[in-house]
Structures are given as C-alpha cells and as structure tokens.
Design a protein around this motif. Structure first.
Motif, PDB file in Angstrom:
ATOM      1  N   SER A  22       0.828  -1.215   0.000  1.00  0.00           N
ATOM      2  CA  SER A  22       0.000   0.000   0.000  1.00  0.00           C
ATOM      3  C   SER A  22       0.858   1.260   0.000  1.00  0.00           C
ATOM      4  CB  SER A  22      -0.920   0.012   1.221  1.00  0.00           C
ATOM      5  OG  SER A  22      -1.814  -1.058   1.157  1.00  0.00           O
ATOM      6  N   MET A  23       1.938   1.232   0.758  1.00  0.00           N
ATOM      7  CA  MET A  23       2.814   2.408   0.783  1.00  0.00           C
ATOM      8  C   MET A  23       3.487   2.616  -0.570  1.00  0.00           C
ATOM      9  SD  MET A  23       4.418   2.011   4.589  1.00  0.00           S
ATOM     10  CE  MET A  23       5.369   3.500   4.594  1.00  0.00           C
ATOM     11  N   LEU A  51       0.880   4.078  -2.868  1.00  0.00           N
ATOM     12  CA  LEU A  51       0.591   5.480  -2.552  1.00  0.00           C
ATOM     13  C   LEU A  51       1.726   6.389  -3.016  1.00  0.00           C
ATOM     14  CD1 LEU A  51      -1.443   7.400  -1.232  1.00  0.00           C
ATOM     15  CD2 LEU A  51      -0.184   7.112   0.901  1.00  0.00           C
ATOM     16  N   ILE A  80       1.295   9.473  -5.616  1.00  0.00           N
ATOM     17  CA  ILE A  80       1.689  10.851  -5.292  1.00  0.00           C
ATOM     18  C   ILE A  80       2.564  11.422  -6.404  1.00  0.00           C
ATOM     19  CG2 ILE A  80       3.134  12.222  -3.714  1.00  0.00           C
ATOM     20  CD1 ILE A  80       2.058  10.448  -1.433  1.00  0.00           C
ATOM     21  N   GLN A 136      -7.171  13.923  -5.417  1.00  0.00           N
ATOM     22  CA  GLN A 136      -6.852  14.015  -3.984  1.00  0.00           C
ATOM     23  C   GLN A 136      -7.618  12.969  -3.175  1.00  0.00           C
ATOM     24  OE1 GLN A 136      -4.016  15.713  -3.880  1.00  0.00           O
ATOM     25  NE2 GLN A 136      -4.696  16.841  -2.091  1.00  0.00           N
ATOM     26  N   LEU A 184      -5.815   9.759  -2.965  1.00  0.00           N
ATOM     27  CA  LEU A 184      -4.664   9.848  -2.068  1.00  0.00           C
ATOM     28  C   LEU A 184      -5.099   9.765  -0.605  1.00  0.00           C
ATOM     29  CD1 LEU A 184      -2.557  12.641  -3.833  1.00  0.00           C
ATOM     30  CD2 LEU A 184      -2.294  10.154  -3.995  1.00  0.00           C
ATOM     31  N   TYR A 185      -6.216  10.415  -0.280  1.00  0.00           N
ATOM     32  CA  TYR A 185      -6.723  10.357   1.092  1.00  0.00           C
ATOM     33  C   TYR A 185      -7.166   8.937   1.462  1.00  0.00           C
ATOM     34  CZ  TYR A 185      -6.674  15.458   1.282  1.00  0.00           C
ATOM     35  OH  TYR A 185      -6.286  16.770   1.288  1.00  0.00           O
ATOM     36  N   GLY A 241      -4.105   6.883   2.081  1.00  0.00           N
ATOM     37  CA  GLY A 241      -3.539   7.220   3.392  1.00  0.00           C
ATOM     38  C   GLY A 241      -4.342   6.605   4.525  1.00  0.00           C
ATOM     39  N   ILE A 290      -3.518   2.899   4.753  1.00  0.00           N
ATOM     40  CA  ILE A 290      -2.222   2.693   5.405  1.00  0.00           C
ATOM     41  C   ILE A 290      -2.344   2.896   6.915  1.00  0.00           C
ATOM     42  CG2 ILE A 290       0.095   3.701   5.649  1.00  0.00           C
ATOM     43  CD1 ILE A 290       0.063   4.052   2.578  1.00  0.00           C
ATOM     44  N   LEU A 291      -3.122   3.882   7.319  1.00  0.00           N
ATOM     45  CA  LEU A 291      -3.335   4.119   8.750  1.00  0.00           C
ATOM     46  C   LEU A 291      -4.016   2.918   9.407  1.00  0.00           C
ATOM     47  CD1 LEU A 291      -3.202   6.091  11.145  1.00  0.00           C
ATOM     48  CD2 LEU A 291      -5.453   6.909  10.444  1.00  0.00           C
ATOM     49  N   THR A 298      -1.599   0.054   9.724  1.00  0.00           N
ATOM     50  CA  THR A 298      -0.626   0.343  10.779  1.00  0.00           C
ATOM     51  C   THR A 298      -1.224   0.080  12.160  1.00  0.00           C
ATOM     52  OG1 THR A 298       0.413   2.013   9.366  1.00  0.00           O
ATOM     53  CG2 THR A 298       0.914   2.109  11.715  1.00  0.00           C
TER      54      THR A 298
END
Length: 159
Positions: free
Chosen positions: A32-33, A36, A40, A47, A50-51, A54, A57-58, A61
């Motif tokens: 995923s990183m 992303l 980017i 956008q 991208l959100y 993110g 990924i959060l 994590t």
C-alpha cells in the motif's frame, strides 16, 4: 457414570503468537505504501484517492500495532474451577459458554466461544505453555461435566 470432581487447577497460557498475521499485514502495508508513493508522483491522481490510500495505510498500521502488542503480552493463568473458568483476569461461567474449540495438532490453539458471540474473542483464545496434555484433559473433563461441546475444529477469532 462416575464424574470426577475438579479442584481449582491452574495452567500457564498465552495468546497465540500471530506471526503469520503480522507478516501478512506487514506485506499489505508495504504494498500500500509503494502504491501510494507512485500515486503521489503521478500528477493526475485525484486528492480523494490519495486520502483513501492514506486511510488504508493508517488502518493497516493500527492493526499491525495491535498484533505486535498482543504478541508481546506476558503469560497468564487459566484456572479451572467447578462451574467457571478464570482466564485473563475474567471469570467465564459455564452457562455463558456455547462451545470450546481446538484447532491444530502439534501446538493446539483453544478458543472459548461465548453464547452471545459469533466468533471467539481474542481474550478467550490461548495456548497452553506447560503441561499441555494435562491441561487439555482437565479442560475436556470440565466441558463434559458442564455439558459444553468440546470440538476439534477450526474457528475464527476477532482481531
């Protein structure tokens, strides 16, 4: 049929290691990183995408941190008394248990499924550290005495 009366017995237990889950989530996080970072660098990516990346990924994590935290937890005790189990600082009465399930052979994983749950809660999922055969025998006898099914089958646990 003669029923053996159980005295309060104690066994050392621990949460399952979760190594495969940690590895799987880590791989998803890396993929995923990477995705992303590529998005980017792409000037045409909206956008909102991208959100969402993110946020994904959060979430990965947070789940990874939960698995690592559970892996690092210390051993605890399972105490078997006549009509209840004391596990992870929680008393579980026999009438609150729908079934006991065991999965695996060499290092079996035990799960206690409450009557009001569809899955085995993680705090009711464990392995014996020492005296595994004795612990399994005692738990099976306890389940028979309290008329709770003791099944050898796979089960799903919630994070």
């Amino acid at each position: 049929m003669q029923q053996m009366m159980l005295q309060n017995t104690k066994f050392k237990i621990q949460y399952p290691s979760g190594n495969s889950q940690i590895l799987g989530i880590s791989m998803l996080l890396i993929i995923s990183m990477t995705w992303l970072i590529r998005q980017i660098q792409n000037d045409y990516t909206p956008q909102s995408i991208l959100y969402l990346g993110g946020a994904q990924i959060l979430i990965y994590t947070i789940v990874l941190i939960i698995f690592i935290y559970r892996k690092s937890m210390k051993t605890t005790l399972l105490m078997i008394s006549r009509d209840s189990l004391f596990i992870n600082d929680r008393i579980v009465e026999a009438n609150e248990i729908k079934m006991l399930m065991v999965t695996g052979y060499f290092r079996p994983l035990l799960g206690i499924r409450p009557t009001d749950k569809k899955y085995v809660p993680t705090n009711l999922c464990f392995r014996f550290l020492e005296e595994e055969d004795q612990g399994m025998k005692e738990l099976k006898n306890w389940a028979e005495q309290n008329q709770i099914p003791f099944l050898q089958k796979g089960f799903t646990r919630w994070i």
